[in-house]
Design an enzyme around this catalytic site. Structure first.
Site, PDB file in Angstrom:
ATOM      1  CB  SER A 157      -5.381   0.628   6.287  1.00 18.86           C
ATOM      2  OG  SER A 157      -6.057   1.851   6.493  1.00 18.86           O
ATOM      3  CE1 TYR A 170      -8.462   0.070   1.453  1.00 17.63           C
ATOM      4  CE2 TYR A 170      -8.744   1.116   3.599  1.00 17.63           C
ATOM      5  CZ  TYR A 170      -7.938   0.774   2.529  1.00 17.63           C
ATOM      6  OH  TYR A 170      -6.597   1.132   2.536  1.00 17.63           O
TER       7      TYR A 170
END
Ligand code: NAD
Length: 272
Positions: A157, A170
């Protein structure tokens, strides 16, 4: 004069896409299959979602199978790889895509939220990558199929580099994936196993639906994307095909950001 057929880039290759029943994983599964790969569409709970992706691939003339496993559970991952070996003999491409968010302000984040995200996003990628690498080494090179003995693609990401308040678990999992990917790439290169990551920006999928619920939210999200549009799963599918194919044979140990410029610090575009 008939247009010459464009050769498929992944013919005779077997691929596994974890979390392939929705979002980016589904987009990647469709793109790999369109290039001739036989695709195992992994799911943890959504048998219907996986069946729909398999059906779409078959209707387009491709080959796919659904395979169940919770990637955070070692025994289930081992059983999934056993099923792939039994059905197709080996594996050439792993796309480590499964991922979850379980957000909370830092002061309120529970150990359970921390461990859930690490379990799927980081331990899940470790377990699947280890089993894929073991299978690549067991099988050995097949130069008639691909120059690399195997390819591992980790779905990271932009948050492997951009800190994310309110999403510490995350962001840490994606930062961890960066070192997992690079260390595996370093260790496995002599066996001609290539390991890379894709770093998506904002892609329209179920994981971020809440951030795009209203036109105001969508407008605010677009201020972070210099290129001016939210990405689609197909944008990531194309990158995955390239990283899995021999076109990227000299590429290993890198993250390819597909983010419309989100990692370009757009806040500094107008003199900061
Ligand atoms: P998604 O929710 O559609 O996909 C996540 C997939 O992971 C789902 O198919 C889900 O079933 C699967 N999954 C969850 N827990 C699992 C488990 N225990 N075992 C196996 N599979 C499990 O969302 P998405 O956006 O398509 O996310 C896919 C990947 O892309 C994730 O790793 C996510 O972090 C990453 N990503 C997404 C974006 C984005 O903007 N959508 C941006 C950057 C990175």
């Amino acid at each position: 004069m008939a247009t010459p057929a464009i050769p498929q880039r992944l013919t005779n290759q077997i691929a596994l896409v974890t979390g392939g029943s929705s979002g980016i994983g589904a987009g990647v599964a469709l793109a790999l299959a369109a290039e001739g790969a036989t695709v195992f569409v992994n799911y943890s709970h959504s048998a219907d979602g996986a069946a729909a992706v398999v059906k779409e691939i078959e209707q387009a003339g491709g080959k796919a199978f659904a395979v169940q496993a919770d990637v955070s559970k070692e025994q289930q991952v081992l059983a999934m790889f056993e099923q792939i070996r039994k059905q197709c003999g080996t594996l050439h491409i792993l796309v480590n895509n499964s991922g979850i968010q379980d957000d909370a302000p830092f002061l309120e984040m529970t150990l359970e939220q921390w461990e859930n995200v690490m379990g799927v996003n980081l331990t899940g990628q470790f377990l699947c990558a280890r089993e894929a690498a073991r299978e690549f080494v067991r099988r050995g090179p097949q130069p008639e199929i691909s120059r690399a003995t195997g390819k591992i693609i980790c779905m990271s990401s932009v948050h492997e580099v951009i800190p994310w308040a309110g999403h510490v678990n995350y962001a840490v999992s994606k930062g961890g994936i960066m070192q997992l990917m690079k260390s595996m790439a370093q260790e496995l290169a002599p066996q001609r196993i290539r390991v890379n990551s894709i770093g998506p920006g904002a892609i329209a999928t179920p994981i971020n639906r809440e951030a795009r619920d209203t036109p105001e939210e969508e407008k605010s999200l677009l201020t972070l994307i210099p290129y001016g549009r939210i990405g689609e799963p197909a944008d990531i599918g194309k990158v995955a095909v390239w990283l899995a194919s021999d076109e990227s044979d000299y590429v290993t140990g890198t993250t390819l950001f597909a983010d419309g410029g989100m990692t370009l610090y757009p806040g500094f575009a107008d003199n900061g």
